[in-house]
Design a protein around this motif. Sequence first.
Motif, PDB file in Angstrom:
ATOM      1  N   ILE A 156     -37.207 -85.396  44.426  1.00 11.68           N
ATOM      2  CA  ILE A 156     -38.593 -84.475  44.252  1.00 11.68           C
ATOM      3  C   ILE A 156     -38.261 -83.226  43.721  1.00 11.68           C
ATOM      4  N   ASP A 157     -39.080 -82.809  42.432  1.00  8.30           N
ATOM      5  CA  ASP A 157     -38.858 -81.589  42.228  1.00  8.30           C
ATOM      6  C   ASP A 157     -39.927 -80.647  42.574  1.00  8.30           C
ATOM      7  N   ASP A 158     -39.604 -79.740  43.724  1.00  6.75           N
ATOM      8  CA  ASP A 158     -40.525 -78.915  44.314  1.00  6.75           C
ATOM      9  C   ASP A 158     -39.823 -77.431  44.353  1.00  6.75           C
ATOM     10  N   ARG A 159     -40.160 -76.708  43.598  1.00  8.92           N
ATOM     11  CA  ARG A 159     -39.745 -75.350  43.656  1.00  8.92           C
ATOM     12  C   ARG A 159     -39.983 -74.467  44.820  1.00  8.92           C
ATOM     13  N   GLU A 160     -40.867 -74.878  45.623  1.00  8.06           N
ATOM     14  CA  GLU A 160     -41.506 -74.241  46.889  1.00  8.06           C
ATOM     15  C   GLU A 160     -40.208 -74.532  48.186  1.00  8.06           C
ATOM     16  N   ALA A 161     -39.414 -75.494  47.687  1.00  8.09           N
ATOM     17  CA  ALA A 161     -38.405 -75.842  48.796  1.00  8.09           C
ATOM     18  C   ALA A 161     -37.228 -74.752  48.897  1.00  8.09           C
ATOM     19  N   PHE A 162     -36.926 -74.028  47.786  1.00  9.36           N
ATOM     20  CA  PHE A 162     -36.087 -73.200  47.398  1.00  9.36           C
ATOM     21  C   PHE A 162     -36.603 -71.745  47.370  1.00  9.36           C
ATOM     22  N   ILE A 163     -36.139 -70.624  48.126  1.00  8.74           N
ATOM     23  CA  ILE A 163     -36.503 -69.420  48.094  1.00  8.74           C
ATOM     24  C   ILE A 163     -35.504 -68.474  47.611  1.00  8.74           C
ATOM     25  N   PHE A 164     -35.578 -67.664  46.667  1.00  8.16           N
ATOM     26  CA  PHE A 164     -34.662 -66.621  45.969  1.00  8.16           C
ATOM     27  C   PHE A 164     -35.150 -65.315  46.447  1.00  8.16           C
ATOM     28  N   ASP A 165     -34.154 -64.603  46.911  1.00  7.95           N
ATOM     29  CA  ASP A 165     -34.491 -63.190  47.464  1.00  7.95           C
ATOM     30  C   ASP A 165     -34.617 -62.102  46.300  1.00  7.95           C
ATOM     31  N   VAL A 166     -34.231 -62.354  45.168  1.00  7.76           N
ATOM     32  CA  VAL A 166     -33.930 -61.535  43.984  1.00  7.76           C
ATOM     33  C   VAL A 166     -34.701 -62.601  42.827  1.00  7.76           C
ATOM     34  N   CYS A 167     -35.601 -62.163  42.095  1.00  9.90           N
ATOM     35  CA  CYS A 167     -36.081 -63.036  41.075  1.00  9.90           C
ATOM     36  C   CYS A 167     -36.100 -62.301  39.742  1.00  9.90           C
ATOM     37  N   GLU A 168     -35.832 -61.269  39.669  1.00 12.66           N
ATOM     38  CA  GLU A 168     -35.671 -60.543  38.336  1.00 12.66           C
ATOM     39  C   GLU A 168     -35.023 -59.103  38.431  1.00 12.66           C
ATOM     40  N   GLY A 169     -34.667 -58.774  37.274  1.00 10.70           N
ATOM     41  CA  GLY A 169     -33.812 -57.244  37.387  1.00 10.70           C
ATOM     42  C   GLY A 169     -33.168 -56.997  35.950  1.00 10.70           C
ATOM     43  N   GLU A 170     -32.564 -55.967  35.943  1.00 13.78           N
ATOM     44  CA  GLU A 170     -31.774 -55.516  34.837  1.00 13.78           C
ATOM     45  C   GLU A 170     -30.290 -55.426  35.184  1.00 13.78           C
ATOM     46  N   LEU A 171     -29.350 -55.888  34.365  1.00 12.82           N
ATOM     47  CA  LEU A 171     -27.989 -56.081  34.852  1.00 12.82           C
ATOM     48  C   LEU A 171     -27.128 -55.518  33.710  1.00 12.82           C
ATOM     49  N   ARG A 172     -26.511 -54.381  33.924  1.00 15.08           N
ATOM     50  CA  ARG A 172     -25.428 -53.625  32.870  1.00 15.08           C
ATOM     51  C   ARG A 172     -24.361 -54.527  32.835  1.00 15.08           C
ATOM     52  N   GLY A 173     -23.662 -54.373  31.934  1.00 11.59           N
ATOM     53  CA  GLY A 173     -22.441 -55.085  31.761  1.00 11.59           C
ATOM     54  C   GLY A 173     -21.489 -54.182  30.996  1.00 11.59           C
ATOM     55  N   PRO A 174     -20.166 -54.970  30.954  1.00 13.72           N
ATOM     56  CA  PRO A 174     -19.715 -56.092  31.590  1.00 13.72           C
ATOM     57  C   PRO A 174     -19.598 -55.841  33.214  1.00 13.72           C
ATOM     58  N   SER A 175     -19.797 -56.945  33.725  1.00 17.04           N
ATOM     59  CA  SER A 175     -19.728 -56.805  35.332  1.00 17.04           C
ATOM     60  C   SER A 175     -18.259 -57.089  35.544  1.00 17.04           C
ATOM     61  N   LYS A 176     -18.134 -56.288  36.849  1.00 16.01           N
ATOM     62  CA  LYS A 176     -16.794 -56.318  37.327  1.00 16.01           C
ATOM     63  C   LYS A 176     -16.222 -57.769  37.661  1.00 16.01           C
ATOM     64  N   ASP A 177     -14.896 -58.097  37.109  1.00 12.91           N
ATOM     65  CA  ASP A 177     -14.229 -59.495  37.686  1.00 12.91           C
ATOM     66  C   ASP A 177     -12.902 -59.341  37.470  1.00 12.91           C
ATOM     67  N   VAL A 178     -12.185 -60.246  38.083  1.00 14.70           N
ATOM     68  CA  VAL A 178     -10.518 -60.159  38.043  1.00 14.70           C
ATOM     69  C   VAL A 178     -10.221 -61.489  37.701  1.00 14.70           C
ATOM     70  N   LEU A 179      -8.764 -61.741  37.430  1.00 13.95           N
ATOM     71  CA  LEU A 179      -8.112 -62.756  37.113  1.00 13.95           C
ATOM     72  C   LEU A 179      -8.066 -63.610  38.376  1.00 13.95           C
ATOM     73  N   CYS A 196     -33.893 -79.353  41.988  1.00 14.61           N
ATOM     74  CA  CYS A 196     -34.700 -78.652  41.080  1.00 14.61           C
ATOM     75  C   CYS A 196     -33.759 -77.680  40.273  1.00 14.61           C
ATOM     76  N   ARG A 197     -34.306 -77.423  39.080  1.00 15.81           N
ATOM     77  CA  ARG A 197     -33.357 -76.731  38.165  1.00 15.81           C
ATOM     78  C   ARG A 197     -34.229 -75.409  37.902  1.00 15.81           C
ATOM     79  N   PHE A 198     -33.362 -74.394  37.816  1.00 25.40           N
ATOM     80  CA  PHE A 198     -33.969 -72.856  37.847  1.00 25.40           C
ATOM     81  C   PHE A 198     -32.916 -72.409  36.610  1.00 25.40           C
ATOM     82  N   ARG A 199     -33.665 -71.481  35.831  1.00 21.51           N
ATOM     83  CA  ARG A 199     -33.039 -70.493  34.641  1.00 21.51           C
ATOM     84  C   ARG A 199     -33.028 -69.286  34.895  1.00 21.51           C
TER      85      ARG A 199
END
Length: 616
Positions: free
Chosen positions: A510-533, A582-585
Amino acid sequence: DEEDEEEADDEDNMPDQGHGRGRQDDHELQEEEESDEEAPFQFKMWTADPPRVQDPFALLDKEELPLRVEPVEAILNAHGSAVFTVSMMASKATATADGHYHYKLVGKGRFTEDREALLAAAAQEGGLDGNMHVERYVSSSSEQVKNLPNFHIEELDANDSDVETPTVEPEIPATTLKPARLEMDTSPSGKRASVPARPLTEEPEQDVISTLVLDCVGDVIIPRLTVDKTDDPAVEDYPYLDPSEVELAGAEAAKPLLCPVFKFMHSAVTHPEAARTELGGTTHGGAPRGAQIPGIVSCLMRHVTLTNRNACNISCRFRIEGPFRIIEISQVGRFPVKLVETSNKTRRKSKIVPQEPCRQVFVVGKLETVTLQVEFVPELVPSSDWVQTQIDHVFRGNLIAEYPREASEDLPDIPTDLQRIHLVATSRRPAVRAIAVPHADFDRLVQQPGDPSGPVIVEFGRVHVESSLTRRRVILLLNMTNVLARWQLMHVARKKTSQQSLEVLDAKAIDDREAFIFDVCEGELRGPSKDVLSLDSDVRMPRWFPVTPALPHAKQQSDEHLFDPVKITIAFKPRRNERYVCRFRMQVDAGISADIVCCGHGSYSEHDDCMDFLEA
């Protein structure tokens, strides 16, 4: 007494050795003078032209020297002067200035053709015989000098006299001045043999009375301006027009020439710091007194300065290739030449077209500079060169300086030297990456796709439809570039005709998007984000948990938290005993998005009531 008288007589009879030697030397000198009269030395001054040599700088059409003297000859009056103009023509150019054009000008002085007539007239005026050989010049003051009274210096007072008392020099023995003789030049009688005069190879010019030699040194260089920029070994400049000209200066013609490179930076999304100055220069992505992690985010304008380090003026003109254009050309002490109108209204309304070459010739003096304001125009890039799945797009162009060897532009096929300045522009778009925080119980049941650009699978397992606790998973969203990413969560509905792998997506799910709830749906992200090896891998990954206070770390900046990955929590709440897929982008404006696939299974069994365990 008799013995004393005999000794005195012997001494009187002995000849004086000194006087005898002097008489012998005088006799030898007399013989030499007689021999000189018999065989005199004959010398002739050679004033003929030097032999012709092959000149590498000779004119090709006439095979003449690249020098021209005007006038060819002139008459110098008494106490007069004449002006000769020497012009050097550029037959061949050299890469360096080291006095390659080196010539000697020889001026020959002769008497005028009417000299004999003037001497005869002067002799008649002076009352002399016309046949007498008189060498004097006729001048305006000859009568005054001729009528001057005779002046005898001997009759003057001793105090006023200029007569110097001759000093008696010590007599030098004649033997010290005795010339050396050669056996081949002496006869058996002791006299010098007569040697016949040897004729010259060329008859000298008998009428030349004086010569004047001048050194003419010059250079014809290959025009080239200097750019204070490091050369790129991967980019070669235009070759020389004639390789033989380079060999004349001692350089290697086969050695490639390198050219400098100017780099531009373009961001698909306008950075907040560069929003007010869209046509400005370099823009840094970091805030003042904040973290300088982004670096340079925009650089659409560069100033290219060329310097003339030669000893002569250089005439040049400029043209540009690629998605670039010249805004302005400026020189010190002159009005700037504007080739493009920089008004914002004109840029928005009018359609940008490729720039026409500038035909104006600029003269750059010795140690002077010329500055070009060059801009990268993304609108000039063809639409076919943009790839939607590519982060960085590199566009290349050239700023070409032309040095015409002829001042007139009406002549066809004018040889022109070219100099290249390479331009490289990088257009970067934002790109985000989603990473699921690993879960030992769920991730071992799911096989992630081998393609790193594919979607990230987030598995929730079996969950009771009326569970007392909500099962949650966490994903981290990272910005891979230094361009600001404005993202928004979008649901990608499944098409009925789509052919997807059954290993990942169940056809009956079943492809029901109401079954998955996201706490953050949009925003601005500055980069590059912090990461490590990560361990045993070259892939950079974010930290799952914060660094403990026990580890040493530097003090963070006030805005450093803006570069942390975005933490998104997903809750799974099924409604039926069915499989949910369900597939989200994460849709990014003018950038590359990231897809995630959320999978879970609803259940009516109480054994599937979830119980989350959290780390202490």
